[in-house]
Scaffold this active site. Sequence first.
Site, PDB file in Angstrom:
ATOM      1  N   CYS B  22       0.839  -1.199   0.000  1.00  0.00           N
ATOM      2  CA  CYS B  22       0.000   0.000   0.000  1.00  0.00           C
ATOM      3  C   CYS B  22       0.874   1.249   0.000  1.00  0.00           C
ATOM      4  CB  CYS B  22      -0.874  -0.033   1.249  1.00  0.00           C
ATOM      5  SG  CYS B  22      -1.884   1.406   1.486  1.00  0.00           S
ATOM      6  N   PRO B  23       0.659   2.254  -0.794  1.00  0.00           N
ATOM      7  CA  PRO B  23      -0.414   2.391  -1.784  1.00  0.00           C
ATOM      8  C   PRO B  23       0.017   2.011  -3.204  1.00  0.00           C
ATOM      9  CG  PRO B  23       0.634   4.513  -1.452  1.00  0.00           C
ATOM     10  CD  PRO B  23       1.460   3.492  -0.700  1.00  0.00           C
TER      11      PRO B  23
END
Lengths: 181, 83
Positions: B22-23
Amino acid sequence: MSTEIENQILELQKKVGKLEKGTKDQLSMVVFSGDLDKILAAMIIATGAVAYDMKVKLFFTFWAISSLRDPKKNVSGKNFISKMFGVMLPKGRNKIKLSKMNMGGMGTAMIKGLMKKHNVASLDDMFKIAGELGVEINICEMSMNLMGFKAEEMIDYPHMNICGVATFLADASESKVQLFI
Amino acid sequence: MTTEELKKVTANHIVDARGTACPGPLLAAKKAIGDIESGEILEILSSDEGTKHDIPRWCEKMEHDFLGILEEDSYSRLFLKKA
């Protein structure tokens, strides 16, 4: 009757105009802490917000400004106290430490190792991506001066400005999301 | 879409975001969506568990049509149709 309707239309137009000028799909964040974990969180949220089609404005103030120092840049003409601050505060994002469990640098080194293992982007990568995505970094001039930093010793970043609290407030007041880290 | 229906879908564009956390997958999706036309299908490969929640929410906001997820051994295939 028709003038009454016209007046109502005018009033509605005014209200719509105000709404349009109101909140935008924008994220304004105060980045206050200079800790590795908190800067990392700020950068992840910032780049994630761009994927959400939000405009992102980061307001770096106080301890966070250390993370924007460029270790390769040296500036002259500082007074004694500024020089002292410069030596005592971390010089750049690769020198900042964890807010907890630093354990004399061991914790920070461990987290960096874990980040690599779990494919979490490093701060170097995060700043590079943020720059490419158009994340704006605004540096608080007052705290920069207070700590004896100069604009010339900050990193080369494509969207960086030196500004004051009014810029943050103007940005924040038109942002849907505001955060303080 | 059911799993059977999804298996028959051929994506116009596949973006491989495996091995990023993430991200990463979200940013990869955002980048890739710019390369396809409205109505075309994007497939995202991700080994990040959170992506399975993130991409549907992202589609909601961006008004893309989220089609579903196919699970593979060590990653997921996420399908969406561009709005």
